[in-house]
Motif scaffolding. Structure first.
Motif, PDB file in Angstrom:
ATOM      1  N   ALA A 283       0.803  -1.224   0.000  1.00 22.32           N
ATOM      2  CA  ALA A 283       0.000   0.000   0.000  1.00 22.32           C
ATOM      3  C   ALA A 283       0.837   1.277   0.000  1.00 22.32           C
ATOM      4  O   ALA A 283       1.715   1.454   0.839  1.00 22.32           O
ATOM      5  N   ASP A 284       0.522   2.171  -0.936  1.00 25.32           N
ATOM      6  CA  ASP A 284       0.955   3.557  -0.825  1.00 25.32           C
ATOM      7  C   ASP A 284      -0.036   4.330   0.035  1.00 25.32           C
ATOM      8  O   ASP A 284       0.343   5.193   0.813  1.00 25.32           O
ATOM      9  N   ARG A 285      -1.320   3.987  -0.138  1.00 24.91           N
ATOM     10  CA  ARG A 285      -2.382   4.556   0.682  1.00 24.91           C
ATOM     11  C   ARG A 285      -3.379   3.445   0.996  1.00 24.91           C
ATOM     12  O   ARG A 285      -3.399   2.405   0.331  1.00 24.91           O
ATOM     13  N   TYR A 286      -4.201   3.684   2.007  1.00 22.00           N
ATOM     14  CA  TYR A 286      -5.209   2.686   2.362  1.00 22.00           C
ATOM     15  C   TYR A 286      -6.526   3.368   2.718  1.00 22.00           C
ATOM     16  O   TYR A 286      -6.566   4.540   3.117  1.00 22.00           O
ATOM     17  N   VAL A 287      -7.609   2.615   2.546  1.00 24.61           N
ATOM     18  CA  VAL A 287      -8.957   3.025   2.957  1.00 24.61           C
ATOM     19  C   VAL A 287      -9.604   1.821   3.599  1.00 24.61           C
ATOM     20  O   VAL A 287      -9.470   0.693   3.101  1.00 24.61           O
ATOM     21  N   VAL A 288     -10.281   2.020   4.719  1.00 24.19           N
ATOM     22  CA  VAL A 288     -10.996   0.941   5.401  1.00 24.19           C
ATOM     23  C   VAL A 288     -12.485   1.225   5.345  1.00 24.19           C
ATOM     24  O   VAL A 288     -12.937   2.330   5.680  1.00 24.19           O
TER      25      VAL A 288
ATOM     26  N   LYS B 226       2.312   3.574   4.977  1.00 21.78           N
ATOM     27  CA  LYS B 226       3.341   3.444   6.025  1.00 21.78           C
ATOM     28  C   LYS B 226       2.768   3.658   7.422  1.00 21.78           C
ATOM     29  O   LYS B 226       3.392   3.287   8.417  1.00 21.78           O
ATOM     30  N   ASP B 227       1.572   4.255   7.489  1.00 17.13           N
ATOM     31  CA  ASP B 227       0.956   4.537   8.787  1.00 17.13           C
ATOM     32  C   ASP B 227      -0.085   3.494   9.190  1.00 17.13           C
ATOM     33  O   ASP B 227      -0.745   3.659  10.223  1.00 17.13           O
ATOM     34  N   MET B 228      -0.232   2.422   8.402  1.00 21.23           N
ATOM     35  CA  MET B 228      -1.200   1.384   8.744  1.00 21.23           C
ATOM     36  C   MET B 228      -0.806   0.711  10.058  1.00 21.23           C
ATOM     37  O   MET B 228       0.322   0.248  10.209  1.00 21.23           O
ATOM     38  N   ASP B 229      -1.732   0.675  10.995  1.00 17.92           N
ATOM     39  CA  ASP B 229      -1.489   0.113  12.317  1.00 17.92           C
ATOM     40  C   ASP B 229      -2.406  -1.088  12.511  1.00 17.92           C
ATOM     41  O   ASP B 229      -3.624  -0.951  12.574  1.00 17.92           O
ATOM     42  N   LYS B 230      -1.802  -2.267  12.606  1.00 18.06           N
ATOM     43  CA  LYS B 230      -2.587  -3.491  12.708  1.00 18.06           C
ATOM     44  C   LYS B 230      -3.468  -3.494  13.944  1.00 18.06           C
ATOM     45  O   LYS B 230      -4.631  -3.913  13.902  1.00 18.06           O
ATOM     46  N   ASN B 231      -2.950  -3.024  15.046  1.00 20.06           N
ATOM     47  CA  ASN B 231      -3.731  -3.006  16.275  1.00 20.06           C
ATOM     48  C   ASN B 231      -4.922  -2.056  16.170  1.00 20.06           C
ATOM     49  O   ASN B 231      -6.014  -2.356  16.648  1.00 20.06           O
TER      50      ASN B 231
END
Length: 230
Positions: free
Chosen positions: A199-204, A217-222
């Motif tokens: 991912a360069d970017r993500y959307v949930v 880079k800021d995706m936090d699994k928790n």
């Protein structure tokens, strides 16, 4: 290719399945769309590819409004789609699956077939084998290869790791990574580590709405695990 989704809504009858969805994918970027089953991910993709008609909002490619375009025009406009479940032609051979796509896109770019088979060597090895006789991982490679035969500028992948053995997941990951920067990619995924790597970017999505977004880079699994099936 730059994609922009702006305030997109969708209804199944009286039930609203998407609520004011907005996000953008820059040229050559990979955006991962995450969420558990039923979050609205596949509905979003079907609206993007023209298989469903949104109730509101708009979709633009490089600034052109394609919201009302039929599916075939979106395909010709540069969107390649790998649906969940692969949907290859199971009674046709691997070669026939690829050549159908090649001819549907004009059949003039002879180099693309060699490039696809270099990405997925198993396709040349299984050239005459019936698609329905391949393993799930081999079918997924065929489905992605078939989409790439048209040299899409935006590749849309719906759950490419679903039911796939780990070594094939790694091969698919390597191919997607090699495409980044050359084409734009919209990756729908539940497997967090796979999505984060690319991912360069993500959307949930959750219940048809965007509940989180940001840089890969800021995706936090928790932080995101409550919205995902991990």
């Amino acid at each position: 290719m730059q994609l922009a989704i702006e305030n997109l809504d969708h209804h199944y009858g009286s039930a609203q399945s998407l609520r004011s969805i907005s996000f953008e994918i820059g040229d050559g970027q990979c955006l991962t769309l995450l969420g558990r089953n039923g979050a609205g991910k596949t509905t979003m993709l079907r609206c993007l590819t023209g298989l469903l008609k949104p109730s509101g909002g708009r979709i633009t490619l490089d600034g052109t409004d394609i919201t009302a375009w039929p599916s075939f025009r979106r395909c010709r406009g540069g969107i390649g789609y790998v649906p969940q479940g692969r949907e290859i032609f199971s009674d046709l051979s691997v070669g026939e699956n690829l050549l159908i796509s090649y001819k549907a896109h004009g059949g003039k770019d002879s180099a693309v077939l060699d490039e696809v088979c270099e990405m997925f060597p198993v396709l040349r090895q299984m050239w005459r084998r019936r698609g329905g006789d391949l393993s799930g991982g081999q079918q997924q490679q065929l489905a992605i290869g078939r989409a790439l035969m048209g040299r899409p500028r935006l590749l849309v992948l719906d759950e490419p790791t679903e039911g796939i053995q780990p070594n094939i997941v790694k091969a698919i990951e390597a191919v997607i990574a090699s495409l980044k920067g050359r084409i734009s990619i919209l990756l729908v995924e539940q497997y967090f580590d796979f999505a984060q790597t690319l991912a360069d970017r993500y959307v949930v999505l959750n219940r048809g709405s965007v509940v989180a977004a940001g840089a890969g880079k800021d995706m936090d699994k928790n932080e995101l695990s409550r919205f995902l099936s991990i």
